[in-house]
Design a protein around this motif. Structure first.
Motif, short mmCIF file in Angstrom:
data_model
loop_
_atom_site.label_atom_id
_atom_site.label_comp_id
_atom_site.label_asym_id
_atom_site.label_seq_id
_atom_site.Cartn_x
_atom_site.Cartn_y
_atom_site.Cartn_z
N UNK A 24 56.47 19.03 81.35
CA UNK A 24 56.25 18.08 82.46
C UNK A 24 56.88 16.71 82.20
N UNK A 25 57.20 16.40 80.96
CA UNK A 25 57.81 15.10 80.66
C UNK A 25 59.19 14.95 81.29
N UNK A 26 59.91 16.05 81.44
CA UNK A 26 61.27 15.97 81.96
C UNK A 26 61.30 16.28 83.45
N UNK A 27 61.87 15.37 84.22
CA UNK A 27 62.05 15.65 85.64
C UNK A 27 63.25 16.57 85.84
N UNK A 32 67.48 11.67 80.47
CA UNK A 32 66.92 11.34 79.16
C UNK A 32 65.50 10.77 79.28
N UNK A 33 64.74 10.92 78.22
CA UNK A 33 63.37 10.40 78.19
C UNK A 33 63.39 8.90 77.90
N UNK A 34 62.41 8.20 78.46
CA UNK A 34 62.24 6.79 78.13
C UNK A 34 61.65 6.71 76.71
N UNK A 35 61.59 5.52 76.18
CA UNK A 35 61.01 5.33 74.85
C UNK A 35 59.56 5.81 74.82
N UNK A 36 58.80 5.48 75.87
CA UNK A 36 57.40 5.89 75.93
C UNK A 36 57.27 7.41 76.05
N UNK A 37 58.14 8.01 76.87
CA UNK A 37 58.11 9.47 77.02
C UNK A 37 58.49 10.15 75.71
#
Length: 60
Positions: A24-27, A32-37
């Motif tokens: 679910x973290x990746x749309x 790319x993921x953010x620093x928080x993700x």
């Protein structure tokens, strides 16, 4: 961090739940993921490894 990904101390999530949270973290795979993700991803992966190894116990 998404509120659905936060669990209470002592709560053990299943491998399936952890895998779903990781996915679910990746749309989209190209985004790319953010620093928080990225930090959440690393926490989820560590938790998943503990569950898969059996290093967790449920709270009494």
């Amino acid at each position: 961090m998404s509120p659905d990904l936060v669990t209470s101390p002592g709560v053990v999530r299943s491998a399936a739940d952890l895998n779903a949270a990781i996915r679910a973290l990746w749309s989209h795979p190209a985004v790319p993921l953010s620093r928080e993700q990225r930090a959440e991803y690393e926490r989820l992966c560590a938790e998943l490894r503990r569950v898969e190894r059996g290093d967790v116990t449920t709270a009494a």
